[in-house]
Enzyme design. Sequence first.
Site, PDB file in Angstrom:
ATOM      1  N   CYS A   1      89.065   0.840  36.952  1.00 44.97           N
ATOM      2  CA  CYS A   1      89.375   2.225  37.323  1.00 44.97           C
ATOM      3  C   CYS A   1      88.329   3.176  36.753  1.00 44.97           C
ATOM      4  O   CYS A   1      88.235   4.326  37.192  1.00 44.97           O
ATOM      5  CB  CYS A   1      90.762   2.610  36.837  1.00 44.97           C
TER       6      CYS A   1
ATOM      7  N   GLU B   1      98.005   6.686  35.713  1.00 45.67           N
ATOM      8  CA  GLU B   1      96.550   6.544  35.647  1.00 45.67           C
ATOM      9  C   GLU B   1      96.180   5.838  36.934  1.00 45.67           C
ATOM     10  O   GLU B   1      96.512   4.675  37.148  1.00 45.67           O
ATOM     11  CB  GLU B   1      96.157   5.745  34.406  1.00 45.67           C
TER      12      GLU B   1
END
Length: 707
Positions: free
Chosen positions: A301, A262
Amino acid sequence: MSTKQISVVPSFIAGEWRTPQSEGGTEVRDANTGELLATVTNDKLDVAAAVDYGRGTGHQELAKLSLHERALKLKELALYLNERRKDLYEISFKTGATKIDSMVDIDGGIGVLFTFSSKGRRELPNSNVILDGPTEPLSKDGSFIGTHIYTAMSGVVVQVNAFNFPVWGMLEKFAPAFIAGVPTIVKPATPTGYLTEAAVRMMLESGILPEGSLQLLSGSARDLMDHLDYRDMFAFTGSAATASKLKSHPNVIDGGVRFAAETDSLNAAILGPDAEEGTAEFEAFVKVVVTEMTSKAGQKCTAIRRNIVPSHLVEPVIAAIGQRIEQRVVIGDPRVEGVTMGALASLEQLADVRAAVQDMIDAGGELAFGRLDAPAVRVAPERDAVAEFGAFMSPVVLRWADARNPLVHSREAFGPVSSVIGYDNLDEAVRLAAMGAGSLVATVCSNDTDTVRSLALGIAAHHGRVHILNRETARSTTGHGSPVPHLVHGGPGRAGGGEELGGIRSVKHHMQRTAVQGSPNMLTALSGVWHAGAEQRLAGCEKFGGQEQYTHPFRKSLAELQVGDGFASDLRVVNLEEISEFAKKTGDTFYAHTDAKAAEANPFFPGIVAHGYLLVSWAAGLFVEPAPGPVLANYGLESLRFITPVAAGDSIRVTLTAKKITPRVTDEYGEVAWDAILHNQNDEIVATYDVLTLVEKENLTYANFEG
């Protein structure tokens, strides 16, 4: 628990805490004040010992527990951490996190444990084997069949986490791996790893976790991948550049290590053309953008990096964002009352973000709001001063004359930075969003259904999650940048291509799906779930397989009941009067049950036929054992299918077989799924379904009931 940090952040390897004795290492400082908190060793850690211990002791101890028992331990752990979260908050403030930021990280992580505990016990069997999909017949006589099962990976999962969520990032990876039965080795990021260490120490001190199920590596572990093979998983959160290097390791390319990432994500928020100034959507859009810019000081993120708005709204959006920041955002030490945005995690991170913004300005971006020099920060109640020591940064909004400028779609400033670009039509908005080359999440903000459909479906293939925002969800939304454990967290392309979270999906990511073939008896023994054609022990009508020597299965508690136990009924004749009466009393007067001429004209019916629900009711009357006993309740049917119509004059019978038994670890009863098959007098299958009941573990409640 004391919040005072130790001099060197230790590791927990092979069942013991290990603190390097050599001096030096990477200094870790309070993000707000610059105070030295700890050092993190640069010495090589004993990764091999951690991997061996996890594969050995960790696996052995986890395998002693079922999926449900491990899920319950997550709840116990969540309750334990919940009582100690204030201690974690005190440490979290040092990372630059405000109280709300800490709540997202710490309470959010604890919430993940609660969610996975609940879903694991509700959606998984109380065993260590999960069936995947229906049985496939592989022979004409049914003696050879196939199915798929999930079992735990035989290795470890190494979880490398980013600095921005030192607790949530660790727990959201740990929870599904733990339920799956796979030992975890946590490698936190250096700047905030001291908070992860505190949380891991609490988890281990709780005594709840099986030995070897959780280990911690604090410091240098560059050889991590060298010790892994096809049995193991490497789960990484961080930069795309680092992920690319890790993914190219021979043990991934040739050795079969499962690699999940990720990574960077230039997430977008698209404002629909209907969301003009003054609308609820415009207001909600501005609010979510500012929230994402300032939550965790933009170090997320999932933060919004690109605001894609109708061209004529570029300036109004910039002005509204700036106004909301000025009115609501107070930068400073999060321990000071009134502060709403703290520091970045470190001075190094501050330098990186400022450099990224400068690169974007040099490439054509324009500073529309904010500043790059040291901002004024709240250092005491009602007193501000120019930041001298902490990693503080002003929220920054960039304006772009060219919406297709490559840098706005490729350079991420991982801080309180967001850009506004314009579009002229929906197709262009979709193309601009796609230029991010794969993202974790995008928001579509509109109250027009056609606009939402065009935008959401247009960008879906480029995003892991699409968050739809309008006046209906503005108050209830969990937010653009808040992954929830029920839904997949990940995204294609630049975002890493992984899928973390997603409820039970993420548990299965830590398991191996295996096709198994064999006889019904062997697959029943292997899976713990009865398969058609396997041995049955049927009470009831001898003509249809029942035997007097067997006890009616409804008289058996879970301590006595076994898969394959069941009941075979005699035939029951169906007559027209009963069909007509059912139609009148229920109001279900569909012509197939009431009009002989119309029913005969239908190619599916031989004439008037019995209602499907009437057949199911009759079936219950055929298999039920009426006296009070261990069966406490019927709580539903699953997979009901009507196959052959039943006309007046036909007969039906039912065969009921215990298919799956799931004791509850927290209650004195469990669930039993019964395979039910209705046949007619010609042995044709009339209907199939599963009956779901709650059954006592021990036959206690009505043991002495005399009626």
